[in-house]
Design a protein around this motif. Sequence first.
Motif, PDB file in Angstrom:
ATOM      1  N   LEU A   8      46.364  41.566  24.428  1.00  0.00           N
ATOM      2  CA  LEU A   8      44.954  41.646  24.479  1.00  0.00           C
ATOM      3  C   LEU A   8      44.439  41.544  23.170  1.00  0.00           C
ATOM      4  N   ALA A  15      37.223  38.531  24.837  1.00  0.00           N
ATOM      5  CA  ALA A  15      38.695  39.325  24.794  1.00  0.00           C
ATOM      6  C   ALA A  15      39.576  37.966  25.287  1.00  0.00           C
ATOM      7  N   LEU A  17      43.246  37.310  26.974  1.00  0.00           N
ATOM      8  CA  LEU A  17      44.469  37.987  27.504  1.00  0.00           C
ATOM      9  C   LEU A  17      45.302  36.699  27.476  1.00  0.00           C
ATOM     10  N   CYS A  36      47.839  43.137  33.996  1.00  0.00           N
ATOM     11  CA  CYS A  36      46.455  42.275  34.417  1.00  0.00           C
ATOM     12  C   CYS A  36      45.353  42.754  34.911  1.00  0.00           C
ATOM     13  N   ALA A  39      43.961  45.578  32.653  1.00  0.00           N
ATOM     14  CA  ALA A  39      43.052  44.845  31.770  1.00  0.00           C
ATOM     15  C   ALA A  39      41.629  44.271  32.281  1.00  0.00           C
ATOM     16  N   VAL A  52      35.692  36.529  29.074  1.00  0.00           N
ATOM     17  CA  VAL A  52      37.400  36.631  28.837  1.00  0.00           C
ATOM     18  C   VAL A  52      37.871  35.442  28.943  1.00  0.00           C
TER      19      VAL A  52
END
Length: 261
Positions: A8, A15, A17, A36, A39, A52
């Motif tokens: 992350l 963000a 991932l 996941c 998150a 994201v």
Amino acid sequence: MAYQHLLLELDGPVAVLTLNRPDLLNAFNDVLIEECTEAFRTLGSAREVRAVIVTGAGRGFSAGQDLEDVKRRREAGAPWSIAEHLREKYNPMIVAMRVLDKPIIAAVNGAAAGAGMSFALAADLRIASEHAKFLQAFVAIGLVPDTGSSWFLPRLVGPSVAFDLCATGRVVGAEEALRIGLVSRVVSAPVLMTAARALAMELARKSPAALARIKSMLNLSWSSDLGDALALEAQLQHEASQTPEYIQLVDEFLLRSERKK
Ligand code: LHQ
């Protein structure tokens, strides 16, 4: 937050991932699925995060369920139900993606297979490198689509193409993915993350409240009739028009128009 199989990175309002099991093309084991889900839930309450990106480390996006892990469980004789696995692991992850009130961009860098393809489909939009390939790998091992594929795929590409992809399990390359509407952009591999970050920054500059409402109304549009959609538009537009942002952005627009005269 430190994760075992997930990276992350926070880059201002964006963000990133990264599924991080590159030797297995980022196949999902329980830990990765849970990380996941966790998150997405955590990012929901991170006020500074406005967009994201999900992507894969190495040359794959995600090869779906870790089949070695499944085999290990079978050999260990541990009682294991796929239905339970889907209900308790994958399904909450997909729901967490759809209820996250921020846009999710899948930057598809390589193979997205089985549940890995479902994961990409659950994002709000997909940007692919020329190395991306998508496959409904389920049928090749005698399974049926899961992790949301049976729901997302016909809505994205239509029922006929969805059936083709699910029933044959054939590989869809980046150019075909663009043509059939699986992805909205294809870029060369070296610039994939730059392009994804630029897109995320562009979204991050938009009104977060408007983006949250857009995501929510498009989620609901997939299962509503026209009357319901019109009613929801009226309600959400009313809410959007009550925000200070709306007044300010309209004023700024009018000021710019005035200056041009
Ligand atoms: C893998 C995997 C993998 C482990 C590649 N697992 N190692 C839900 C609930 C419960 C049970 C069942 O499933 C589900 C949902 C599902 O997702 S079902 C579908 C599962 N996924 C697949 O069947 C995809 C299997 N993989 C492939 O078809 C290919 O690997 C793709 C097309 C993804 C990539 O092909 P290549 O680029 O040619 O790579 P590769 O096949 O050489 O794979 C690289 C390595 O990754 C290799 O290991 P190795 O030690 O030889 O380097 C593979 O064994 C490993 N790998 N997928 N799912």
